[in-house]
Structure formats: structure tokens, C-alpha cells
Design a protein around this motif. Sequence first.
Motif, mmCIF file in Angstrom:
data_model
loop_
_atom_site.group_PDB
_atom_site.id
_atom_site.type_symbol
_atom_site.label_atom_id
_atom_site.label_comp_id
_atom_site.label_asym_id
_atom_site.label_seq_id
_atom_site.Cartn_x
_atom_site.Cartn_y
_atom_site.Cartn_z
ATOM 1 N N ILE A 364 0.866 -1.235 -0.001
ATOM 2 C CA ILE A 364 -0.155 0.034 -0.122
ATOM 3 C C ILE A 364 1.056 1.436 0.018
ATOM 4 C CG2 ILE A 364 -1.891 -1.082 1.174
ATOM 5 C CD1 ILE A 364 -0.987 0.407 3.761
ATOM 6 N N ASP A 365 0.290 2.300 -0.246
ATOM 7 C CA ASP A 365 1.196 3.603 -0.335
ATOM 8 C C ASP A 365 1.712 3.867 1.065
ATOM 9 O OD1 ASP A 365 1.043 6.623 0.491
ATOM 10 O OD2 ASP A 365 1.220 6.607 -1.546
ATOM 11 N N ARG A 366 2.956 3.819 0.996
ATOM 12 C CA ARG A 366 3.840 3.970 2.425
ATOM 13 C C ARG A 366 3.522 5.070 3.213
ATOM 14 N NH1 ARG A 366 7.961 1.175 -1.037
ATOM 15 N NH2 ARG A 366 8.274 -0.709 -0.067
ATOM 16 N N LYS A 367 3.555 6.156 2.746
ATOM 17 C CA LYS A 367 2.949 7.198 3.299
ATOM 18 C C LYS A 367 1.686 7.434 4.168
ATOM 19 C CE LYS A 367 2.358 12.365 3.109
ATOM 20 N NZ LYS A 367 2.342 13.820 2.256
ATOM 21 N N ILE A 368 0.864 6.663 3.445
ATOM 22 C CA ILE A 368 -0.575 6.646 4.082
ATOM 23 C C ILE A 368 -0.380 5.298 5.176
ATOM 24 C CG2 ILE A 368 -3.095 6.098 3.604
ATOM 25 C CD1 ILE A 368 -2.667 7.159 0.737
ATOM 26 N N GLY A 369 0.106 4.452 4.750
ATOM 27 C CA GLY A 369 0.239 2.997 5.615
ATOM 28 C C GLY A 369 0.839 3.291 6.887
ATOM 29 N N TYR A 370 1.989 3.860 6.758
ATOM 30 C CA TYR A 370 2.828 4.050 7.954
ATOM 31 C C TYR A 370 2.064 5.096 8.950
ATOM 32 C CZ TYR A 370 6.973 2.078 6.168
ATOM 33 O OH TYR A 370 8.138 1.086 5.922
ATOM 34 N N ALA A 371 1.479 6.006 8.439
ATOM 35 C CA ALA A 371 0.646 7.078 9.308
ATOM 36 C C ALA A 371 -0.745 6.284 9.780
ATOM 37 C CB ALA A 371 0.228 8.094 8.441
ATOM 38 N N ARG A 372 -1.026 5.464 9.071
ATOM 39 C CA ARG A 372 -2.288 4.545 9.791
ATOM 40 C C ARG A 372 -1.701 3.574 10.796
ATOM 41 N NH1 ARG A 372 -7.283 5.438 10.675
ATOM 42 N NH2 ARG A 372 -8.860 3.620 10.174
ATOM 43 N N ALA A 373 -0.562 3.002 10.605
ATOM 44 C CA ALA A 373 -0.009 2.051 11.607
ATOM 45 C C ALA A 373 0.110 2.825 12.992
ATOM 46 C CB ALA A 373 1.185 1.481 11.062
#
Length: 627
Positions: A364-373
Motif C-alpha cells: 500500500i502507499d507507504r506514506k498513508i500506511g505508515y501514518a495509519r499504523a
Amino acid sequence: MNTNTGDDKSFLNRLSSIVEANLSDEHFGVTELADKLRMNRSSVHRKLKSITNKSVSEFIREIRLQKAKGLLEEGSDNVSEVAYNVGFGSPSYFSKCFHDYFGYPPGEAKNHTKTESDPIELTEEGKTTKTFKQPSRMILVVIAITVLLGAYLVYQKLSGNPSEKSVIVLPFKNLSSEESTQYFADGITEDILTQLAKISDLQVVSRTSSEQFRETALSSPEIAGKMNVNFILEGSIRRQNDNVRISVQFIDARHDRHLWSENYDRQLADIFAIQSDIAKNVAKQLQTILSPEEIKQIEKLHPKNAEAYDKYLMGQYLCLKRDSISIRKGIEYFNQALEIDSTYTLAYSGLADGYYALSFTGYIDRKIGYARAYEMAEKALDMDSTLAEAYAVLGIVSKFGYWKWEEARKYFEKAIEVDPNCMVAHLYYCSFLDIVGEPDKAFEQVNRAIELEPYYHMTFRMKGIILCDEKRYEESNEALKRSYELNKESYYNYSRIFLNYLALNDEAAALEKLRELFALRPEYLEYKNDITPLYESSGINSVLKMFLDARLELGNEDDHFLIPILATKLGMQNEALTYLEKACAEKTRDIPRMIRKPELEVLYSNPRFVALVDTMNLSPYFQKLSE
């Protein structure tokens, strides 16, 4: 929107027709396809990449897998026959590829519709755009069993030495007629193990280590001897309609004696009554044996709602598979659990881990995914500040997602403070310490991870990486060999050992390891017979160039660290730096660890490399390394 031109579609149709005509030929690969097209390999690869963003090997493999799915749904052939019919020489490798692509094993193809294997998309708000079938509502007996077993174990061995209070929880057997309830059996095993581990007086073997005994023929004394434990807890689950039987046995493994057993026959709706009844039966023992804090640690895992717990178990079961499709489905179930109970802490922790895993691997988009995690880990800790795994996720996202090194250190240390037995915290922390150039501390952490998970391939792989970064190549090889003994499909180990042998100036051993790698990976199989002729005619550099070309053609992020290393060894420093800059811009997997490789030291003084280090906020640590 599909922007393929008519010529592109015609090209793709032609490729598909040729592959399908040669489907059963396991040796039909990129070279053979290029010959049929009367094109060279590079031209085929570039054109296909521009249309589909896939390598030729990926394109061929996906056609084979789609055809296999159709054959399995028809049901005329078994899995092995289908594997050979679509060009897989190894049924076990076919099963792995099929599961990675569709999210379920080939034996379950008849039970899945096409829509169930479609991927889901993550939006900026972190929502998913697809739902999945919900599992049957299951019961919450696990909590009751855990409390009773924990009390019994401590009570029975209270007078012994702490080292004698060691137990392994074997995977519970699913005796139900429906295989779909396996997630519930695995969830019970995991939760009992986790809750027993909360009791400081016990030594509990990890889930990864106990997993090797799922289908074992070993006797109790043999398991005890192999794992150095005194007690075994085993169980089974059987469900018919709304009736559930959970059977448990507690065994003195050294003497092969059954100490205690119990059958729980209940209706699904009776879950909370079951908890109450068992709590009354063991309350006295709990009060006299367990400390108030241990009681709190065990009881805090109790969910408020049985249906939410059921969703959580399915999410946990899927996420532990660690392939992208399963993790995506697992996230769906965690979200369903939270729709039922918005205060379910462990569901938030599960989401944090799932989003991290998808982000790190680039699914998944890393920027979005890391923020969600990060957001989900913070929510979990807001509700329970003692979740070590959530602190570990904050640390790993700070490390790979945000490049905030001292913040990452703080979270890893907090995770270990909260739970010194949290293996993943030690594993993540040792990687951090390797990157920032603190090898002595890194070895302390990785050795502790190995002590906690002696049968987990990643702990030995990480030790091999740290040893390599310290140029202890022979020791690195030993650790990496142990890693692939535990996981034969961990291709990274073969690649890294190949490079280690080159660093040791042992080209013969390096080439032998490369042949092993090429024989194992179908994508490289067609190059295997080129290794010796190339080496004999043009030396090691010609082999390295062939390996680099093959790796570039593969097109995914597997073993991506090879690209800048091979390019650098071939004197292609600009190409190596260009790849590193692109990886840095995309935050490709573990780019901060990649630049620590000894083979890249020749780049350290290059201004472009210095800029990379500075972008990742690693300049202070690299200055320390250079000193």
C-alpha cells in the motif's frame, strides 16, 4: 482508467497466447518467449513493463496461476497434477505462489469465488473499499481455559525452582468437520500462550517455536527434550452447529504423565456464563498464587463482546500468514471487531501491525500506511499503556517510515521495559542498533531474540545481517545458513551468502551458492546453466553482470539490496547511486539498512551518497561509523 492502446492490447494478447500454448513446459521462460516473438529479452521486458508495470517472469507466472485456479475450480485434477499441467516443476512452490497470489491455498479453490481474492484499496482516511464474508459466530472459551490452566500450572509447581516451570502450548487440533474453524483453534492456542506468558513465574515457549509441532509424531518426552521444557499443554476443538467441545490436557512431559484434563461442552451463547463459572472455581487459587498485577494482565485481555472477539481471532489468524492478501483481509476483520466494540484494544494493535506490514513491503502507499499504523498503535496505547507490541510498531514506523532515530530508540526501549519477553521488540531494536552503528548492543538484542524464538528464521537472518555489516563474513554465513534451514524459501540468505563468499575471495563457493539460488527460484532457472560458461570465459564480473540483469528483470522488491551492491561491484557507481536515490525517495523497504552494506563503502565520500545519508537523518551516526 485503462490507457492501453490497441497495439498494446494486441501485444499482450499475443504474449498470453504464446504462454498458454507452452503452459505445461516448466522451462518456458523469458528467453523462450522472446524467441517466439522474434525480439530480444530486453525489448520484451521494456515493452511489457511500460504497459503493465510487471516483469516478464511475473506476467508468465500470473497466467500460469490464473489457469491453475480455473482447473482447480473444475475439480478434475488434484493440486500436484494441476501444478505440473501449468508448468510448475514443484507442487510445494506452486502452492506457495498460489497462496501468495490469491490469498488461500490451492486446495481451497473450490470454496472461493473470484471476488474473494480481489485486492482492497486503502484511501487517505485509511478506509477499505471492500468487505469480505463474515465467519460464523464463535465462542470465547479461551479466556476461561487460560485462567484455569495458568492457576493450575503455578499451583502444581509452586514449590519447585523457577526453571522447572516451563511449558509449551502445542497448536490446538481442529476436529470440526469445517476447516474454516481453524482460525478459532489457532486463536485459542495463541491467546492461552500469551496469557500464560504474563505469569512471571513461568517460562513459556513462543508460538513460532511451538508451531513446528503442529503435525508432529514425536512423543511428549521427545518434545520436552527438544524444547527443554517440563510440561506440555495440548488441546482440541470440535464444533457442530451451536455446540462446542474444547478439550485440554496438561502433561508432565518428562515423565509422560497426564496431570490434569478437562472437557468443556457448551452452547455458543453461554460464553459469559462459562467465564463466570470457571472464575468462581479458580478464584481462590488465583488470589493466593498470582500477584494482583498478573491478575490484571490476564483479565485485561477479556473482550466485552464474543462476536468482536471472533472477528479479532480471524483477523489475527489471517495477519499471521504474512502475505499481502491475507493481511488485507485480516485488517477487514479487525475493523469489523471495532465496529462491534470500539474499545477493543487488541484490535487496534492488530491494525497497527497489519498496516505496518503492508507499508514496509510496499503493498500500500507507504506514506498513508505508515501514518495509519502509527495512529492505530497510539490508539491502542491510549487504552492500554502496557502493550509492548504497540510500542514496537511505533518504533519500527519511526525508524523506517519517518527516520526519527532517537524517537524510535525510545519506543523500542519502552517496549522491552513493558515486556522483556517481547521477541519482536528485541528483533526490531537490534536492526535499529545495527543501522546507527552500535554493534555490541545490536548483538545483545539479537541474541535475546534468538533465545526467545530459537526456531524463527528471521532472528538468525538478522544476526547474519549484523555480522555481515561488521565484516565478520564467516560467522554471518553460519547464522544465515541456520536461517534457511528454518525457512528454505528465504532467498535473501542465499544472495547474502553469495556476496559474503565474494568478500572472502572464495569465488568457487560463491558460484555454488548462486547455482543453488538460481535452481530454487523459477525466475532465475533459465540463467543457471550460464553461470559456469560465463565465469570460465570472462571471469566473475560477467557473472555479476548477468545476475544484475536478471535481478532488474525480476522487477519487484525481493532482494532489492542486490541492485546497488552488484552495480557498485561492477564499477557502475552512478547507476548504484541513482537506484539508491530512487529507493530513498520511495522509502523502499529498509533503505536505511541497505546503505550500511560494506560493499557500498566506496560510495561514502560521494556527495550524492552524503546527501542520501543526510536525507535519512543518519549523518551523525555515519560520522561515528567513519571515526
